[in-house]
Enzyme design. Sequence first.
Site, PDB file in Angstrom:
ATOM      1  N   CYS A  89    -138.965   9.698 -11.797  1.00  0.00           N
ATOM      2  CA  CYS A  89    -140.243  10.132 -11.233  1.00  0.00           C
ATOM      3  C   CYS A  89    -141.379   9.259 -11.759  1.00  0.00           C
ATOM      4  O   CYS A  89    -141.613   9.213 -12.974  1.00  0.00           O
ATOM      5  CB  CYS A  89    -140.510  11.602 -11.576  1.00  0.00           C
ATOM      6  SG  CYS A  89    -142.078  12.214 -10.914  1.00  0.00           S
ATOM      7  N   PRO A  90    -142.100   8.560 -10.885  1.00  0.00           N
ATOM      8  CA  PRO A  90    -143.232   7.743 -11.363  1.00  0.00           C
ATOM      9  C   PRO A  90    -144.393   8.589 -11.848  1.00  0.00           C
ATOM     10  O   PRO A  90    -145.230   8.098 -12.607  1.00  0.00           O
ATOM     11  CB  PRO A  90    -143.614   6.919 -10.117  1.00  0.00           C
ATOM     12  CG  PRO A  90    -143.120   7.724  -8.956  1.00  0.00           C
ATOM     13  CD  PRO A  90    -141.886   8.427  -9.437  1.00  0.00           C
TER      14      PRO A  90
END
Length: 353
Positions: free
Chosen positions: A70-71
């Site tokens: 997940c960025p």
Amino acid sequence: MLLNWTVMILYNYFSAMFVGPGYVPLGWTPEKSQDCMYLQYCKVCQSYKAPRSHHCRKCNRCVMKMDHHCPWINNCCGYQNHASFTLFLLLAPLGCIHASFIFIMTMYTQLYNRISFGWSSVKIDMSAAKRDPRPIIPFGLSAFAASLFALGLALGTTIAVGMLFIIQMKVILTNKTSIESWIEEKAKDRIQYYQTGETFIFPYDMGSKWKNFRQVFTWSGIPEGDGLDWPVRDGCHQYSLTIEQLKQKADKRVRSVRYRAIEDYSGVCCPVTKGVKTFFTTPCTEAPRIALSKGDLILATRGLKHWMYGEKILISAADGGIRERGWFPRKCVEKYQYDSETDQPVDGEKKSK
């Protein structure tokens, strides 16, 4: 109430970020040496991949029960932080819904005090309210614009993050991850393609949504197990999923097609020199692009109309060594005809895009 939402959202957000997903210990091997035949080996971590673990190229480690990278949290979502990440996806839309209600009621009440109706027109005076007492906080044109902008952000966040929460809950209630859902779909395709007659049963579904829910959410906040061994349903064993992964990997090698680069490619996301169609149809994915030089050999595993994905065979690792994986323009390569026994080019090979 807004402060409570903020505290709970930030707590779960930073928990997901700093607690992390949990990583397979470097050099890990199963307790029984014969079980190694059911597992994939990670050359980067120098260890076997435990059941439900996958190697993340961005974290550069094998992640336990990896769901995705997940960025937002600059980390993977996995075994240890899956609950915190999901709670963040739940609390953020709820807080935004509360904020949206406040913005809507504020604009409604303030505009109601400033609107005057005529026979053929409606006038809005943003300079001051018609009625006394006047509001403690002045509400002018700039405040109205800021409230409208904030309302748009709140509603957008509610929709976008709310959809992600629904997706996460679907996989949690079946005790899967996003990657495992994809593996299950590929298992069905493989069985249907080869007509093997076998039936793939996902081994970690406990048969009850509540039991699956309890695998992630616990009263203590600490997930059950150690991230390496997992409870399985009747009729399955600990390596049912990893065996299916090995079958899919072997099938991938069989179906891969060898290509040779006929043009140089720098590895940019949207190459201008490779044509308009290639520029505008670049894959919308975080997967990397691989730079190509004329003469490079690539094993393509899947493709789009103007792009292909595969592994570049390095000269120093032509016999099964390390390969670079990523997307590259279909225009830059041609099918490489070679003899499978001698691995030499076939005379008179023709260009076939």
